[in-house]
Design a protein around this motif. Structure first.
Motif, PDB file in Angstrom:
ATOM      1  N   PHE A   1       0.862  -1.185   0.000  1.00 10.28           N
ATOM      2  CA  PHE A   1       0.000   0.000   0.000  1.00 10.28           C
ATOM      3  C   PHE A   1       0.893   1.229   0.000  1.00 10.28           C
ATOM      4  N   VAL A   2       0.742   2.078  -1.000  1.00  6.77           N
ATOM      5  CA  VAL A   2       1.573   3.282  -1.115  1.00  6.77           C
ATOM      6  C   VAL A   2       1.023   4.366  -0.190  1.00  6.77           C
ATOM      7  N   THR A   3       1.822   4.774   0.777  1.00  6.74           N
ATOM      8  CA  THR A   3       1.390   5.769   1.758  1.00  6.74           C
ATOM      9  C   THR A   3       1.792   7.187   1.368  1.00  6.74           C
ATOM     10  N   LYS A   4       2.800   7.304   0.485  1.00 11.27           N
ATOM     11  CA  LYS A   4       3.257   8.633   0.071  1.00 11.27           C
ATOM     12  C   LYS A   4       3.970   8.524  -1.264  1.00 11.27           C
ATOM     13  N   GLY A   5       3.668   9.458  -2.173  1.00 17.44           N
ATOM     14  CA  GLY A   5       4.338   9.490  -3.464  1.00 17.44           C
ATOM     15  C   GLY A   5       3.748   8.524  -4.476  1.00 17.44           C
ATOM     16  N   GLU A   6       4.531   8.221  -5.510  1.00 23.40           N
ATOM     17  CA  GLU A   6       4.116   7.314  -6.574  1.00 23.40           C
ATOM     18  C   GLU A   6       5.246   6.334  -6.862  1.00 23.40           C
TER      19      GLU A   6
ATOM     20  N   ARG B   1      -0.037   4.631  -7.377  1.00 23.78           N
ATOM     21  CA  ARG B   1      -0.104   5.958  -6.764  1.00 23.78           C
ATOM     22  C   ARG B   1      -0.472   5.884  -5.286  1.00 23.78           C
ATOM     23  N   GLU B   2      -0.292   6.995  -4.607  1.00 16.81           N
ATOM     24  CA  GLU B   2      -0.618   7.084  -3.183  1.00 16.81           C
ATOM     25  C   GLU B   2      -2.072   6.666  -2.950  1.00 16.81           C
ATOM     26  N   GLY B   3      -2.286   5.763  -1.976  1.00 20.29           N
ATOM     27  CA  GLY B   3      -3.629   5.288  -1.677  1.00 20.29           C
ATOM     28  C   GLY B   3      -4.030   4.059  -2.456  1.00 20.29           C
TER      29      GLY B   3
ATOM     30  N   ASP C   1      12.381  -7.940 -11.033  1.00 16.51           N
ATOM     31  CA  ASP C   1      11.787  -6.627 -11.256  1.00 16.51           C
ATOM     32  C   ASP C   1      12.563  -5.496 -10.602  1.00 16.51           C
ATOM     33  N   LYS C   2      12.041  -4.301 -10.776  1.00 21.39           N
ATOM     34  CA  LYS C   2      12.665  -3.089 -10.235  1.00 21.39           C
ATOM     35  C   LYS C   2      11.569  -2.139  -9.784  1.00 21.39           C
ATOM     36  N   SER C   3      11.725  -1.581  -8.589  1.00 22.49           N
ATOM     37  CA  SER C   3      10.765  -0.614  -8.049  1.00 22.49           C
ATOM     38  C   SER C   3      11.502   0.661  -7.684  1.00 22.49           C
ATOM     39  N   GLY C   4      10.893   1.797  -8.017  1.00 21.84           N
ATOM     40  CA  GLY C   4      11.515   3.085  -7.712  1.00 21.84           C
ATOM     41  C   GLY C   4      10.482   4.186  -7.650  1.00 21.84           C
ATOM     42  N   THR C   5      10.946   5.405  -7.644  1.00 16.14           N
ATOM     43  CA  THR C   5      10.048   6.555  -7.570  1.00 16.14           C
ATOM     44  C   THR C   5       9.550   6.934  -8.962  1.00 16.14           C
ATOM     45  N   PHE C   6       8.420   7.635  -8.983  1.00 10.43           N
ATOM     46  CA  PHE C   6       7.882   8.153 -10.238  1.00 10.43           C
ATOM     47  C   PHE C   6       7.418   9.590  -9.992  1.00 10.43           C
ATOM     48  N   SER C   7       8.045  10.543 -10.660  1.00  9.66           N
ATOM     49  CA  SER C   7       7.671  11.959 -10.567  1.00  9.66           C
ATOM     50  C   SER C   7       7.680  12.481  -9.126  1.00  9.66           C
ATOM     51  N   CYS C   8       8.581  11.956  -8.293  1.00  6.43           N
ATOM     52  CA  CYS C   8       8.700  12.408  -6.912  1.00  6.43           C
ATOM     53  C   CYS C   8      10.092  12.049  -6.402  1.00  6.43           C
TER      54      CYS C   8
ATOM     55  N   LEU D   1      -2.861 -15.398  -7.414  1.00  9.89           N
ATOM     56  CA  LEU D   1      -3.880 -14.354  -7.317  1.00  9.89           C
ATOM     57  C   LEU D   1      -4.106 -13.730  -8.692  1.00  9.89           C
ATOM     58  N   PRO D   2      -5.345 -13.362  -8.994  1.00  6.94           N
ATOM     59  CA  PRO D   2      -5.674 -12.910 -10.354  1.00  6.94           C
ATOM     60  C   PRO D   2      -5.455 -11.424 -10.583  1.00  6.94           C
ATOM     61  N   PHE D   3      -4.581 -10.773  -9.813  1.00 10.68           N
ATOM     62  CA  PHE D   3      -4.471  -9.324  -9.843  1.00 10.68           C
ATOM     63  C   PHE D   3      -3.402  -8.828 -10.813  1.00 10.68           C
ATOM     64  N   GLU D   4      -3.624  -7.634 -11.320  1.00  8.59           N
ATOM     65  CA  GLU D   4      -2.596  -6.911 -12.055  1.00  8.59           C
ATOM     66  C   GLU D   4      -1.737  -6.165 -11.029  1.00  8.59           C
ATOM     67  N   THR D   5      -0.722  -5.454 -11.500  1.00  6.74           N
ATOM     68  CA  THR D   5       0.164  -4.722 -10.586  1.00  6.74           C
ATOM     69  C   THR D   5      -0.632  -3.749  -9.726  1.00  6.74           C
ATOM     70  N   VAL D   6      -1.459  -2.920 -10.366  1.00  8.29           N
ATOM     71  CA  VAL D   6      -2.358  -2.035  -9.614  1.00  8.29           C
ATOM     72  C   VAL D   6      -3.654  -2.795  -9.424  1.00  8.29           C
ATOM     73  N   CYS D   7      -3.970  -3.147  -8.181  1.00  8.32           N
ATOM     74  CA  CYS D   7      -5.116  -4.038  -7.969  1.00  8.32           C
ATOM     75  C   CYS D   7      -6.216  -3.412  -7.122  1.00  8.32           C
TER      76      CYS D   7
END
Length: 266
Positions: free
Chosen positions: A40-45, A58-60, A71-78, A101-107
């Protein structure tokens, strides 16, 4: 994905943590992950990259990463992005990773305000090291997975309605702390009559816009009660209630306990 999904049980090595990624310090997995993750993203993107595909969480919003991912995870526009993450596995004995689980990245595309409270409750419980904390954390995570699964199965017609009033939900997130904020303001933002807006909102969320707003405020208050030492009157004002009496009345109606009792319970 069929409903036998929920015959799975989480392993007893679930790990819950919070982290912050800086602009020039991404998290890189060069070897396949041996776990699945929900975060769960609490701040930023957060920018998630895998096999030349990119997604922005995105946040929320809630994100999902499947087992076996490189994979690789990082910041986006922040400059930095913060999140609460849960690493878990349904079938640790299976050496061949499979998507369970049947989810995409943003679920999470629907009501996301509840997820913040659940992720923070799970984190607090995990850090407490209390007897049975893993079982409790796993129970919270299965609730989250169930809610995400319900969102995943939503009918196309309802999904289109949900996207249509998405701007109203964003407006609530930005203005819930204003005690003078009204449902008529949402209808104006949506360029709809108040009657038409209320009808569509009720169709999608199965509750009135006013009840949604009140529950959103109460949820934010619950998070502040559990994670800060702010006074109850300060929390009431910060969450959009005109005074501590109206806040306490609404809180007890929603939770069947007073704000003070709720704080002491946890």
């Amino acid at each position: 994905m069929k409903d036998e999904l929920f015959n799975y049980q989480l392993s007893d090595d679930t790990v819950i943590f919070t982290d912050t990624l800086k602009k020039d310090s991404p998290c890189i997995y060069k070897k396949p992950r041996n776990h699945e993750s929900l975060f769960f993203v609490t701040k930023g993107e957060l920018l998630y990259e895998k096999a030349e595909k990119t997604d922005v969480v995105r946040e929320g919003q809630v994100g999902y990463i499947e087992r076996g991912s490189v994979d690789k995870s990082g910041t986006f526009s922040c400059d930095e992005v913060s999140y609460i993450a849960v690493n878990f596995c349904f079938d640790r004995k299976n050496a061949t990773p499979k998507k369970t689980l049947p989810f995409e990245t943003v679920c999470s595309e629907g009501i996301t305000y509840n997820y913040e409270k659940q992720f923070k409750q799970a984190l607090n419980c995990f850090l407490s090291k209390a007897p049975g904390n893993i079982a409790i954390c796993n129970g919270i995570m299965l609730q989250i997975i169930g809610q995400l699964y319900n969102e995943h199965k939503i009918e196309d017609a309802d999904f289109l309605k949900m996207k249509r009033i998405e701007k109203a939900i964003d407006c609530i997130k930005k203005n819930y702390c204003n005690p003078y904020f009204k449902i008529s303001d949402l209808a104006t933002v949506m360029y709809m009559s108040e009657k038409h807006f209320r009808r569509i909102f009720l169709d999608v969320y199965k509750k009135t816009p006013y009840l949604f707003l009140q529950e959103f405020r109460i949820n934010k208050a619950e998070i502040l009660l559990l994670n800060t030492k702010k006074s109850i009157s300060d929390i009431a004002l910060q969450c959009g209630f005109s005074d501590v009496y109206s806040f306490s009345h609404s809180f007890k109606k929603h939770n069947e306990v007073s704000p003070r009792e709720y704080r002491n319970m946890f």
